[in-house]
Design an enzyme around this catalytic site. Structure first.
Site, PDB file in Angstrom:
ATOM      1  N   GLU A 295      19.087 -10.875  -4.696  1.00  0.00           N
ATOM      2  CA  GLU A 295      18.568 -10.505  -6.006  1.00  0.00           C
ATOM      3  C   GLU A 295      17.450  -9.470  -5.969  1.00  0.00           C
ATOM      4  O   GLU A 295      16.457  -9.612  -6.682  1.00  0.00           O
ATOM      5  CB  GLU A 295      18.078 -11.779  -6.698  1.00  0.00           C
ATOM      6  CG  GLU A 295      16.864 -12.474  -6.026  1.00  0.00           C
ATOM      7  CD  GLU A 295      17.216 -13.512  -4.973  1.00  0.00           C
ATOM      8  OE1 GLU A 295      18.313 -13.427  -4.383  1.00  0.00           O
ATOM      9  OE2 GLU A 295      16.379 -14.401  -4.735  1.00  0.00           O
ATOM     10  N   HIS A 319      24.753 -15.037 -10.886  1.00  0.00           N
ATOM     11  CA  HIS A 319      23.693 -15.722 -10.134  1.00  0.00           C
ATOM     12  C   HIS A 319      22.542 -14.761  -9.799  1.00  0.00           C
ATOM     13  O   HIS A 319      21.378 -15.049 -10.086  1.00  0.00           O
ATOM     14  CB  HIS A 319      24.308 -16.317  -8.860  1.00  0.00           C
ATOM     15  CG  HIS A 319      23.330 -17.009  -7.971  1.00  0.00           C
ATOM     16  ND1 HIS A 319      23.149 -18.375  -7.977  1.00  0.00           N
ATOM     17  CD2 HIS A 319      22.466 -16.530  -7.044  1.00  0.00           C
ATOM     18  CE1 HIS A 319      22.220 -18.689  -7.097  1.00  0.00           C
ATOM     19  NE2 HIS A 319      21.787 -17.594  -6.513  1.00  0.00           N
ATOM     20  N   GLU A 320      22.889 -13.614  -9.227  1.00  0.00           N
ATOM     21  CA  GLU A 320      21.820 -12.685  -8.815  1.00  0.00           C
ATOM     22  C   GLU A 320      21.071 -12.147 -10.034  1.00  0.00           C
ATOM     23  O   GLU A 320      19.851 -11.974 -10.003  1.00  0.00           O
ATOM     24  CB  GLU A 320      22.374 -11.541  -7.961  1.00  0.00           C
ATOM     25  CG  GLU A 320      23.173 -11.967  -6.727  1.00  0.00           C
ATOM     26  CD  GLU A 320      22.537 -13.066  -5.889  1.00  0.00           C
ATOM     27  OE1 GLU A 320      21.300 -13.176  -5.876  1.00  0.00           O
ATOM     28  OE2 GLU A 320      23.296 -13.837  -5.256  1.00  0.00           O
ATOM     29  N   HIS A 323      18.463 -14.544 -11.241  1.00  0.00           N
ATOM     30  CA  HIS A 323      17.210 -14.524 -10.478  1.00  0.00           C
ATOM     31  C   HIS A 323      16.164 -13.598 -11.119  1.00  0.00           C
ATOM     32  O   HIS A 323      14.980 -13.695 -10.793  1.00  0.00           O
ATOM     33  CB  HIS A 323      17.453 -14.055  -9.043  1.00  0.00           C
ATOM     34  CG  HIS A 323      17.844 -15.141  -8.081  1.00  0.00           C
ATOM     35  ND1 HIS A 323      17.076 -16.254  -7.862  1.00  0.00           N
ATOM     36  CD2 HIS A 323      18.924 -15.265  -7.260  1.00  0.00           C
ATOM     37  CE1 HIS A 323      17.659 -17.022  -6.930  1.00  0.00           C
ATOM     38  NE2 HIS A 323      18.792 -16.439  -6.555  1.00  0.00           N
ATOM     39  N   GLU A 342      16.403 -21.336  -6.408  1.00  0.00           N
ATOM     40  CA  GLU A 342      17.863 -21.405  -6.365  1.00  0.00           C
ATOM     41  C   GLU A 342      18.477 -22.441  -7.312  1.00  0.00           C
ATOM     42  O   GLU A 342      19.511 -22.183  -7.923  1.00  0.00           O
ATOM     43  CB  GLU A 342      18.344 -21.629  -4.931  1.00  0.00           C
ATOM     44  CG  GLU A 342      17.966 -20.495  -3.973  1.00  0.00           C
ATOM     45  CD  GLU A 342      18.548 -19.130  -4.336  1.00  0.00           C
ATOM     46  OE1 GLU A 342      19.498 -19.062  -5.144  1.00  0.00           O
ATOM     47  OE2 GLU A 342      18.042 -18.120  -3.803  1.00  0.00           O
ATOM     48  N   ASP A 397      14.884 -21.004   6.922  1.00  0.00           N
ATOM     49  CA  ASP A 397      16.335 -21.068   6.779  1.00  0.00           C
ATOM     50  C   ASP A 397      16.850 -22.512   6.757  1.00  0.00           C
ATOM     51  O   ASP A 397      17.855 -22.809   6.116  1.00  0.00           O
ATOM     52  CB  ASP A 397      16.975 -20.352   7.974  1.00  0.00           C
ATOM     53  CG  ASP A 397      18.001 -19.322   7.534  1.00  0.00           C
ATOM     54  OD1 ASP A 397      17.725 -18.646   6.521  1.00  0.00           O
ATOM     55  OD2 ASP A 397      19.046 -19.207   8.197  1.00  0.00           O
ATOM     56  N   TYR A 405      20.214 -25.537  -3.978  1.00  0.00           N
ATOM     57  CA  TYR A 405      21.084 -24.944  -4.992  1.00  0.00           C
ATOM     58  C   TYR A 405      21.682 -25.998  -5.929  1.00  0.00           C
ATOM     59  O   TYR A 405      21.515 -25.933  -7.146  1.00  0.00           O
ATOM     60  CB  TYR A 405      22.241 -24.190  -4.318  1.00  0.00           C
ATOM     61  CG  TYR A 405      21.848 -22.910  -3.635  1.00  0.00           C
ATOM     62  CD1 TYR A 405      21.272 -22.912  -2.366  1.00  0.00           C
ATOM     63  CD2 TYR A 405      22.053 -21.684  -4.246  1.00  0.00           C
ATOM     64  CE1 TYR A 405      20.924 -21.741  -1.726  1.00  0.00           C
ATOM     65  CE2 TYR A 405      21.707 -20.487  -3.613  1.00  0.00           C
ATOM     66  CZ  TYR A 405      21.142 -20.525  -2.353  1.00  0.00           C
ATOM     67  OH  TYR A 405      20.781 -19.361  -1.733  1.00  0.00           O
TER      68      TYR A 405
HETATM   69  N1  BES Z   1      18.585 -15.383  -2.656  1.00  0.00           N
HETATM   70  C1  BES Z   1      19.871 -15.780  -2.215  1.00  0.00           C
HETATM   71  C2  BES Z   1      20.239 -15.260  -0.849  1.00  0.00           C
HETATM   72  C3  BES Z   1      19.297 -15.701   0.245  1.00  0.00           C
HETATM   73  C4  BES Z   1      18.797 -16.969   0.300  1.00  0.00           C
HETATM   74  C5  BES Z   1      18.953 -14.803   1.234  1.00  0.00           C
HETATM   75  C6  BES Z   1      17.927 -17.332   1.320  1.00  0.00           C
HETATM   76  C7  BES Z   1      18.093 -15.163   2.253  1.00  0.00           C
HETATM   77  C8  BES Z   1      17.573 -16.432   2.290  1.00  0.00           C
HETATM   78  C9  BES Z   1      20.963 -15.372  -3.204  1.00  0.00           C
HETATM   79  O1  BES Z   1      20.555 -15.397  -4.523  1.00  0.00           O
HETATM   80  C10 BES Z   1      22.098 -16.348  -3.080  1.00  0.00           C
HETATM   81  O2  BES Z   1      21.861 -17.509  -3.252  1.00  0.00           O
HETATM   82  N2  BES Z   1      23.296 -15.886  -2.793  1.00  0.00           N
HETATM   83  C11 BES Z   1      24.464 -16.717  -2.629  1.00  0.00           C
HETATM   84  C12 BES Z   1      25.379 -16.634  -3.823  1.00  0.00           C
HETATM   85  C13 BES Z   1      25.141 -17.639  -4.880  1.00  0.00           C
HETATM   86  C14 BES Z   1      26.209 -17.529  -5.960  1.00  0.00           C
HETATM   87  C15 BES Z   1      25.033 -19.055  -4.417  1.00  0.00           C
HETATM   88  C16 BES Z   1      25.248 -16.191  -1.445  1.00  0.00           C
HETATM   89  O3  BES Z   1      24.827 -15.206  -0.852  1.00  0.00           O
HETATM   90  O4  BES Z   1      26.252 -16.787  -1.090  1.00  0.00           O
HETATM   91 ZN    ZN Z   2      20.215 -17.308  -5.300  1.00  0.00          ZN
END
Ligand code: BES
Ligand code: ZN
Length: 629
Positions: A295, A319-320, A323, A342, A397, A405
């Site tokens: 995002e 989703h993005e 954010h 999230e 992580d 989520y």
């Molecule tokens: N912000 C996240 C991606 C992220 C999280 C990057 C933690 C680094 C560390 C992004 O918004 C995200 O959650 N993307 C998901 C898609 C979403 C629909 C669940 C993805 O990348 O799968």
């Molecule tokens: Zn996200």
């Protein structure tokens, strides 16, 4: 590279304490998190003493050496008597640190922690409120991926992109790399070879300056939202404030796939308040992008695997975009509070889907998420199934699971259903409005619920079981559920395979949408026979599906059943795509048998160099591979 002679014990003591403040030096009447709630275990910085407020980047992007070099100049807000400023760095080569007049400042670089990197401590003689760090990135700077022309869609030009969340901004620039510290930024980016640059900011490039790109982010953002991409990029307009950027060969299909972006913004605005970031564009990256989407403000970064041709994967764009309210506007103060980013965003994502594509689409998305959550609850240590996590001495992580989520979203759904949308929607809007451009903690949200949703009525608050939702492991038995009838057909079809008999593929599946296929494939018994998979494949061409979600799920089923006709596609998929969400389950499934593990290692040895450092780290660990450096 290190200035070890200056690494005084004094500095090291100061460095080990973690980012000490999350808020601005201004005060307003509303609830701010107590200090104990906001210590960031993942930053060495000392914003309570000297807090970065603005960053000016002067960068040269050198594709030949695969490095960014130049300077980062930080404006600081100093507490009375402030003596030093501590910045986060990891795998950066620091060349010099000076004040605004260019005079050298004394600095020290601490020992390198594998996740946190090295604190850069700069002494601040009286009156210094602006420091400039000259530096370059290194081949170890994992927040950047440098692609050769062969690794791009066009195969003609190299490509660079960054990914800073959660704590990789410090591998791109020296900064106070805590989500509780917000800066505005400006960047001047010079590029050697006629390519285009985009950043998570407003584009202020001038026509009379070829090879120079200028950007400005006038709203304060956390460091993890600083982003850049450079490549052979083209733009296609969608609506008045929306468009897509990508390599020329995919820009047309991206614009079609994401044509609902403008109406998605309108939908969120009507429910939860204005979009405050000016433009909203999506950059479609090469396939090695390790996430579905990221995002970055003004410019969401997205995987090309969203381009299914039928808009069936645009929930990631919803989703993005969401954010822009939950995360970018109102930001988790530390990574312990990641669910505030999230969980809220998944909730908004489904409200968007409901508005644009209808209730059925939103329910299907929710049910798929609910199944993911059940799986995660079985897979991870019980202690990690809490919303509010202690991640001290751990990689942030580790906290980035479906708990944040999906359990996070369920918690909001529980609140919504308890009080009704008529009260919940204004409550959520007030949360965004009143905490705009601020970090927030789980404790603050809890207090906000008690005050605003329960009017400080203790009995009303107790009925919501807030502490259980926030601090307990697992999931409450009375957690919200969803209307399973939206998946009646694929559920019934999958159940037929439980007997183990060889059977005809489901006749009605020709009309299933992506969500229905995913549900069916996920619900197929783990023991489904090779013969039944072969029949499904013959009827519905699953091995050849180009929808990446369906392909990934089908391939996982195929590996589990040892369905060999899919192995060629498996190899092609794993080599061609670097999205971690797909890689992890496939390599995990392979690694369950000795032959599978051997196959996984063989594929990985060919695929690894194309993966992003983030994905490499995950798969290295999974397969027990040590990087040959
Ligand atoms: N912000 C996240 C991606 C992220 C999280 C990057 C933690 C680094 C560390 C992004 O918004 C995200 O959650 N993307 C998901 C898609 C979403 C629909 C669940 C993805 O990348 O799968
Ligand atoms: Zn996200």
């Amino acid at each position: 590279m290190r200035n070890a002679g200056l690494a005084l014990t004094f500095f090291l003591a100061a460095c080990s304490s973690g980012a000490d403040s999350m808020k601005s030096h201004t005060h307003s009447a509303h609830d701010r998190a107590p200090l104990a709630e906001t210590t960031d275990a993942h930053s060495y910085s000392n914003p309570r003493e000297a807090r970065a407020t603005h960053i000016e980047l002067d960068w040269y992007v050198d594709f030949e050496r695969q490095q960014i070099r130049g300077s980062a100049t930080l404006n600081l807000a100093l507490a009375p008597g402030a003596k030093r400023c501590i910045l986060d760095t990891r795998d950066l080569a620091i060349e010099a640190v000076t004040d605004a007049a260019g005079l050298p400042l004394v600095y020290a670089i601490g020992d390198r922690d594998p996740f946190l990197g090295s604190p850069l401590t700069v002494e601040l003689p009286h009156g210094v409120e602006r420091i400039s760090v000259r530096y370059h990135t290194t081949s170890e700077s994992s927040g950047l991926q440098w692609l050769t022309p062969e690794q791009t869609a066009g195969r003609r030009a190299p490509y660079l992109f960054s990914q800073a969340q959660a704590i990789l901004a410090r591998t791109i620039l020296p900064c106070q790399d805590s989500p509780g510290v917000r800066v505005t930024y400006q960047a001047k980016v010079r590029i050697s070879n006629g390519l285009a640059a985009v950043m998570s900011a407003e584009n202020r490039s001038r026509a009379d300056e070829p090879g120079v790109f200028r950007f400005e982010m006038p709203r304060a953002i956390p460091s993890y939202l600083i982003a850049i991409a450079v490549g052979d990029l083209e733009f296609r307009k969608i609506g008045p404030r929306t468009g897509v950027w990508s390599e020329p060969t995919v820009v047309e299909s991206a614009a079609r796939e994401f044509e609902d972006m403008e109406s998605m913004i309108d939908a969120v605005e009507s429910m939860f308040g204005p979009y405050r970031w000016g433009r909203y564009d999506v950059l479609v990256l090469p396939p090695s992008f390790p996430f579905g989407g990221m995002e970055n403000p003004c410019m969401t970064f997205a995987t090309p695997t969203l381009l299914a041709g039928d808009k069936s994967l645009v929930n990631v764009i919803a989703h993005e975009l969401a954010h822009s309210w939950s995360g970018n506007l109102v930001t988790n103060a530390t990574w312990r509070d990641f669910w505030l980013n999230e969980g809220f965003t998944v909730y908004l994502e489904r409200r968007i889907l409901e508005r644009i594509y209808g209730d059925r689409a939103a329910q299907q998305d929710a049910l798929l998420g609910r199944d993911d959550l059940s799986q995660t609850l079985k897979d991870i240590p019980a202690a990690d199934t809490r919303l509010f996590l202690d991640l001290t001495n751990r990689d942030p992580d580790d906290g980035m699971t479906d708990i944040a989520y999906e359990k996070g979203c369920l918690f909001l759904t529980h609140l919504e259903r308890s009080v009704g949308r008529a009260r919940f929607d204004p409550f959520l809007r007030a949360w965004f409005d009143e905490h705009a451009f601020e970090p927030v903690t789980t404790g603050q949200f809890r207090r906000f619920i008690i005050e605003r949703l329960c009017n400080n009525d203790i009995a009303a608050a107790e009925a919501l079981h807030l502490d259980d939702w926030i601090n307990a492991e697992g999931l409450r038995r009375d957690a919200p559920d969803f209307d399973a009838s939206v998946f009646a057909a694929p559920t019934a079809a999958a159940r037929l395979y439980e007997s183990g008999a060889t059977r005809e593929p489901p006749a009605d599946a020709a009309n299933w949408n992506t969500a229905e296929w995913l549900h069916f494939l996920q619900r197929l018994p783990k023991t489904v026979s090779v013969e039944n998979l072969a029949r499904l494949d013959a009827a519905y061409g699953l091995t050849q599906r180009t929808n990446a979600e369906i392909a990934a799920q089908w391939l996982e089923n195929s590996v589990r059943a040892k369905y060999e006709p899919a192995y060629g596609r498996l190899e092609q998929f794993l080599i061609g795509i670097g999205r971690r969400k797909f890689l992890k389950p496939l390599y995990t499934e392979l690694a369950k048998t000795p032959e599978g593990l051997a196959r996984a290692k063989a594929i990985y040895s060919a695929a690894r160099e194309g993966y992003h450092p983030i994905a490499q780290g995950t798969i290295d660990k999974l397969l027990g591979v040590t990087a040959d450096k």
